[in-house]
Design an enzyme around this catalytic site. Structure first.
Site, short mmCIF file in Angstrom:
data_model
loop_
_atom_site.label_atom_id
_atom_site.label_comp_id
_atom_site.label_asym_id
_atom_site.label_seq_id
_atom_site.Cartn_x
_atom_site.Cartn_y
_atom_site.Cartn_z
CD1 TRP A 207 0.74 -0.23 3.12
CD2 TRP A 207 -0.82 1.32 3.46
NE1 TRP A 207 0.97 0.32 4.35
CE2 TRP A 207 0.03 1.27 4.59
CE3 TRP A 207 -1.88 2.22 3.47
CZ2 TRP A 207 -0.15 2.10 5.71
CZ3 TRP A 207 -2.06 3.04 4.59
CH2 TRP A 207 -1.20 2.98 5.69
CD GLU A 337 2.24 -3.77 9.22
OE1 GLU A 337 1.96 -4.28 8.13
OE2 GLU A 337 3.40 -3.39 9.53
CD GLN A 406 2.37 1.74 9.99
OE1 GLN A 406 3.38 1.05 10.10
NE2 GLN A 406 1.69 1.81 8.86
#
Length: 604
Positions: A207, A337, A406
């Site tokens: 992505w 993640e 993030q």
């Protein structure tokens, strides 16, 4: 101190105009009156073997060594195994400048292609350019032309300016020339794969390409934006197979994509759960259409198959919850993640909603009838929100104070443009800024900076943008993935995030359905921002932003007739943009749109 009696220079570059050529130049220059020969030794670590390609020797070609082979394995059983041909000039162990010469140069070429014919043709082209003395000059002309068509620079902040130029250079280096006929294979987070297994993301496409690198490139070069879209179109069959293998309809774009579009992620959980990639891909198609109004890309170019195939996937992937009368998406990994198998990732659900809405819109543009389910899901999908604290939790069960890897929920404001009040936008930024890993991926802090610029707090934004500089490695402005220098080398994703923070943050550019919005704001330590080559509806625009004023000039590009544009300020003033004439106004928000003759014009 003994003065050196000669100068040795080594120049390495991938040719900008001839993408299949790599070049090494060696230059020796004598100083003083010495008449002795000067000899240097060259060491090469190159070996004509690979763990991934079964190379064989071919006859030498015009003084060049030639090897070729097929990849040892395919992406899927029985799938294609591409050929690789390599022709290169042998590197001598020593080079000598004769006593009767003051200087001399040597050029070594590598031609890389997928066939014998193409490799030889590329090598021939390189030899021809050497013979005419035009090898490096043609490379430099191509770069000069590229810089002429796009640039972003600041005045008064040299460190920032160097970073911006570096980001543009490395991103453009990873794309083909705008005029080049080239089979584009997408862009990996680290560009060309560097190293062996588990290093630099194997050269796969994530992505990162569509969300982090693409927006800035698309704003300058629609042809390069289209190349990204065409890459995704080329992986349609793989995306369809990915969805079917998981028991869903439509298209499931690979979390890690290469040639076929079948997911080549080495860990199944990421391939199965990082499904926000589908919405990220469609958002790139949507941005391209809003910038160009190029419907051909969605007809003959098969872009509609991408958009509608993703919509069908969401229909089969959501579940209806009668208790809250909303559609849920369960069992995913969000952009953050640190968390696995969560329900209702706010980013995943919001980007799914956005892609469904665009699918419906595209049906109308192409005189097609959208399945009612698309709009129904877009209207009723759950977007997690805490009404007491007035912020967006990352997912169901997310607790205030959880650590975050993030940028995730902060992406709801940009690029997703999810409707929310300034208070909620502020709360999202404050909540996640406090808990984001300081050693997380480099693109994150740029998104926080961009959010604060939206809220008019340029100095707070600048402090966050400064955090990005820890990821920049001197002297060549190469980015590391993490602030401690670890992770992917030459991290293009971080560069893309940083570039967007300035390009879309300082200008306030927002690519919207019927206009290009702007809301300029620069921090105190920046005297001016210059952005040249912004492309909108076939026009090229140059922008100059200072603390007090904004200047815009439109100039023609290409042979196609662009749409006539007008500038509309939020105060109500409307000004036609005439090619070659600069318009200056007091710094304030507004929009660029197609000229509407029904509006009156007032001088500013």
């Amino acid at each position: 101190m003994v003065e050196p009696h000669f100068e040795y220079t080594q120049v390495l570059y991938a040719h900008r105009q001839q993408s299949n050529l790599l070049v090494m130049e060696v230059h020796l220059k004598r100083f003083g009156s010495s008449s002795k020969p000067i000899t240097i030794q060259l060491e090469s670590s190159f070996k004509s073997q690979s763990d991934d390609i079964d190379f064989q020797n071919a006859p030498d070609y015009k003084g060049g060594r030639h090897i070729f082979g097929q990849t040892i394995s395919s992406e899927i059983p029985g799938g294609i195994r591409p050929f690789v041909h390599l022709i290169w000039t042998p590197v001598a162990s020593t080079l000598t400048l004769p006593p009767d010469q003051s200087q001399s140069s040597w050029v070594f070429l590598v031609a890389l292609a997928g066939s014998d014919e193409s490799a030889k043709s590329c090598f021939d082209t390189g030899l021809g350019l050497i013979d005419t003395g035009d090898l490096r000059p043609s490379h430099m002309r191509s770069w000069a032309e590229l810089w002429k068509g796009s640039s972003i620079e600041v005045v008064g902040a040299e460190t920032l300016n160097r970073a911006l130029i570096g980001c543009m250079f490395y991103l453009l280096s990873s794309f083909p020339s705008p005029s080049e006929e080239f089979a584009f294979g997408g862009v990996s987070p680290g560009g060309l794969s560097n190293g062996s297994i588990d290093e630099d993301y194997h050269g796969h496409v994530f992505w990162d390409q569509d969300t982090w690198m693409y927006p800035s490139v698309a704003l300058f070069y629609p042809s390069l934006a289209r190349a990204v879209l065409e890459y995704r179109v080329g992986t349609l069959e793989g995306a369809r197979a990915n969805a079917q293998q998981m028991g869903y309809k439509g298209l499931k774009f690979a979390w890690e994509s290469a040639v076929t579009g079948h997911d080549v992620c080495p860990e199944d959980i990421y391939a199965q759960q990082e499904i926000h990639i589908n919405g990220d891909v469609v958002l790139a198609f949507q941005q391209y259409f809003y910038l160009t109004q190029d419907l051909e890309m969605f007809k003959e170019g098969r872009g509609s198959e991408v958009v509608w195939g993703v919509a069908d996937y969401w229909v089969s992937r959501v579940t209806w919850d009668p208790s809250d009368q909303q559609y849920h998406i369960k069992g995913v990994i969000p952009p953050d993640e640190y968390y696995f198998t969560v329900d209702n990732s706010v980013f995943t659900n919001a980007v799914a909603q956005s892609s469904l809405q665009f699918a419906v819109e595209l049906c109308g543009l192409l005189a097609q009838t959208a399945p009612p389910k698309w709009q129904d899901i877009a209207d009723k999908i759950k977007i997690p929100f805490d009404p007491e604290r007035k912020y967006h939790p990352e997912f169901d069960g997310f607790s205030w104070g959880y650590s975050v890897k993030q940028a995730d929920a902060v992406l709801l404001g940009y690029p997703l443009a999810l409707p929310m009040t300034p208070e909620v936008r502020r709360n999202d930024l404050q909540v996640y800024e406090a808990v984001t890993d300081p050693f997380g991926p480099a693109m994150t802090w740029g998104m926080f900076a961009l959010g604060w610029l939206e809220l008019g707090e340029s100095e707070k934004a600048q402090k966050l943008l400064q955090k990005c500089f820890r990821n920049i490695q001197t002297p060549f402005q190469v980015w590391s993935e993490s602030a401690d220098g670890s992770g992917c080398v030459n991290f293009l994703t971080g560069m893309g995030g940083f570039l967007q923070a300035v390009l879309f943050g300082y200008t306030g550019f927002r690519v919207q359905k019927e206009h290009l919005a702007f809301a300029p704001l620069i921090p105190q330590d920046v005297d001016a921002l210059s952005v040249k080559g912004v492309t909108y509806l076939g026009n090229k625009m140059d922008w100059l932003v200072t603390s007090a004023e904004v200047s815009v000039e439109v100039w023609k590009s290409g042979s196609k007739e662009p749409s006539a544009l007008e500038l509309v300020l939020n105060t109500g003033t409307t000004i036609p943009l005439i090619p070659g004439q600069s318009v200056t106004f007091l710094r304030q928000p507004g929009q660029i749109r197609k000229l509407n003759s029904g509006f009156s014009c007032w001088p500013v």
